[in-house]
Design a protein around this motif. Structure first.
Motif, mmCIF file in Angstrom:
data_model
loop_
_atom_site.group_PDB
_atom_site.id
_atom_site.type_symbol
_atom_site.label_atom_id
_atom_site.label_comp_id
_atom_site.label_asym_id
_atom_site.label_seq_id
_atom_site.Cartn_x
_atom_site.Cartn_y
_atom_site.Cartn_z
ATOM 1 N N ASP A 151 0.850 -1.192 0.000
ATOM 2 C CA ASP A 151 0.000 0.000 0.000
ATOM 3 C C ASP A 151 0.888 1.246 0.000
ATOM 4 O OD1 ASP A 151 0.886 0.387 2.612
ATOM 5 O OD2 ASP A 151 -0.930 -0.420 3.525
ATOM 6 N N SER A 152 0.284 2.400 0.170
ATOM 7 C CA SER A 152 1.038 3.654 0.058
ATOM 8 C C SER A 152 2.187 3.738 1.070
ATOM 9 C CB SER A 152 0.093 4.846 0.245
ATOM 10 O OG SER A 152 -0.560 4.781 1.492
ATOM 11 N N ARG A 153 2.000 3.155 2.281
ATOM 12 C CA ARG A 153 3.067 3.173 3.281
ATOM 13 C C ARG A 153 4.304 2.426 2.780
ATOM 14 N NH1 ARG A 153 2.347 0.096 7.171
ATOM 15 N NH2 ARG A 153 0.558 -1.058 6.353
ATOM 16 N N TRP A 155 5.010 1.716 -0.417
ATOM 17 C CA TRP A 155 5.596 2.376 -1.583
ATOM 18 C C TRP A 155 6.435 3.583 -1.148
ATOM 19 C CZ3 TRP A 155 6.409 0.008 -5.745
ATOM 20 C CH2 TRP A 155 5.516 -0.945 -6.231
ATOM 21 N N LYS A 156 6.007 4.241 -0.095
ATOM 22 C CA LYS A 156 6.794 5.364 0.416
ATOM 23 C C LYS A 156 8.163 4.872 0.877
ATOM 24 C CE LYS A 156 6.501 9.309 3.566
ATOM 25 N NZ LYS A 156 5.667 10.004 4.591
ATOM 26 N N TYR A 166 7.810 10.522 -2.932
ATOM 27 C CA TYR A 166 6.602 9.743 -3.233
ATOM 28 C C TYR A 166 5.374 10.432 -2.653
ATOM 29 C CZ TYR A 166 3.051 6.099 -2.951
ATOM 30 O OH TYR A 166 1.867 5.400 -3.064
ATOM 31 N N HIS A 167 4.264 10.393 -3.408
ATOM 32 C CA HIS A 167 2.976 10.826 -2.874
ATOM 33 C C HIS A 167 1.904 9.857 -3.383
ATOM 34 C CE1 HIS A 167 1.778 12.562 -6.787
ATOM 35 N NE2 HIS A 167 3.005 13.037 -6.856
ATOM 36 N N GLU A 168 0.803 9.772 -2.701
ATOM 37 C CA GLU A 168 -0.192 8.724 -2.951
ATOM 38 C C GLU A 168 -0.805 8.767 -4.340
ATOM 39 O OE1 GLU A 168 -3.146 8.166 0.010
ATOM 40 O OE2 GLU A 168 -1.741 8.284 1.687
ATOM 41 N N ASP A 169 -0.834 9.917 -4.957
ATOM 42 C CA ASP A 169 -1.466 10.043 -6.280
ATOM 43 C C ASP A 169 -0.506 9.735 -7.430
ATOM 44 O OD1 ASP A 169 -3.845 10.804 -5.075
ATOM 45 O OD2 ASP A 169 -3.289 12.929 -5.061
#
Length: 216
Positions: A151-153, A155-156, A166-169
Motif C-alpha cells: 500500500d502507500s506506506r 511504496w513510500k 513519493y505521494h499517494e497520487d
C-alpha cells in the motif's frame, strides 16, 4: 509461385532485425496471393477430375503455403511477445497481473522451443528466444511489485530507499522504477513485501473476526 517462395526465404522475412508488424502486414498480402492461387488450383483440379484426368498435386503451392504459415507464426509470436512486454513494463504497477505474465512467458517459451526445433536456422525464432531470456531477469522484480499487499506506506518506503519522493497520487510503471535503479534493491523490496503480506493477512483475519462478532 516460385518467386513468392524465394521471396519468403529472403529479405525482411528472414532478417531478425526487421520490424515484426511491418513483416506481418506484408505476409498478410502474400497470404492473399497464395489464397488466390489455391482457389485457381482447386478449380483446375475440379476440371481434371471432371474429365477423368490425373489431378495435379500442386506440390510447389503446398510448399509455399507451409513456408508462409511458418513465417507468419514466427513473426506473430514475436509481435505478440514484444507488445506484451511493452505493456507490462509501461502500464501502472498496480495493474500488473502476475498470473497473466507467468502464463504468457511459459507459453512463449514453449512455442519458441517448438519453432526452433522445427527450423533450427530461423533467426526470427532466435530473436524471440533471446528476448524471452532477457526478460526473465525482471521476473523476480515483477513478483515483488505485483504484490497486492503493498500500500502507500510500503511504496513510500520503497521510494525512500531509491532516494525518490513519493505521494499517494503518483502513477509509475515498472520501467520508471527500473530507471530509478530498482534492480539494485530487489532484496530490500522483498523484505518490505514480506512485511506487507504479513500485515495484509493479519488485517484480513481481523476483518473476518469483526464480521463474525457482529453476527452474534
Amino acid at each position: 509461385l516460385l518467386s513468392i517462395l524465394a521471396e519468403l526465404h529472403s529479405g525482411i522475412y528472414v532478417q531478425a532485425e526487421s520490424d515484426a508488424n511491418m513483416v506481418l502486414t506484408n505476409l498478410s498480402k502474400v497470404q492473399e496471393s497464395i489464397k488466390s492461387l489455391r482457389a485457381k488450383a482447386d478449380t483446375f483440379k475440379g476440371y481434371q477430375t471432371l474429365f477423368k484426368m490425373n489431378a495435379d498435386e500442386f506440390s510447389n503451392l503446398s510448399l509455399t503455403e507451409t513456408e508462409c504459415q511458418g513465417r507468419y507464426a514466427a513473426w506473430s509470436a514475436l509481435s505478440f511477445w514484444e507488445e506484451s512486454t511493452v505493456r507490462w513494463m509501461t502500464s501502472k504497477v498496480d495493474k500488473l497481473d502476475l498470473n497473466e505474465i507467468n502464463t504468457t512467458v511459459d507459453e512463449a517459451s514453449r512455442d519458441a522451443y517448438k519453432m526452433a526445433k522445427a527450423n533450427r536456422d530461423d533467426q526470427v525464432v532466435f530473436r524471440l528466444k533471446a528476448e524471452i531470456e532477457d526478460f526473465r531477469q525482471y521476473m523476480a522484480l515483477l513478483q515483488e511489485l505485483a504484490n497486492p499487499a503493498l500500500d502507500s506506506r510500503h511504496w513510500k518506503q520503497i521510494f525512500a530507499m531509491l532516494g525518490k519522493p513519493y505521494h499517494e497520487d503518483m502513477e509509475f510503471s515498472v520501467k520508471d522504477l527500473i530507471d530509478m535503479n530498482v534492480m539494485d534493491k530487489i532484496e530490500e523490496i522483498g523484505t518490505i513485501g514480506a512485511t506487507a503480506s504479513k500485515e495484509y493477512s493479519l488485517l484480513k483475519a481481523l476483518e473476518k473476526m469483526t464480521q463474525e462478532w457482529e453476527g452474534l
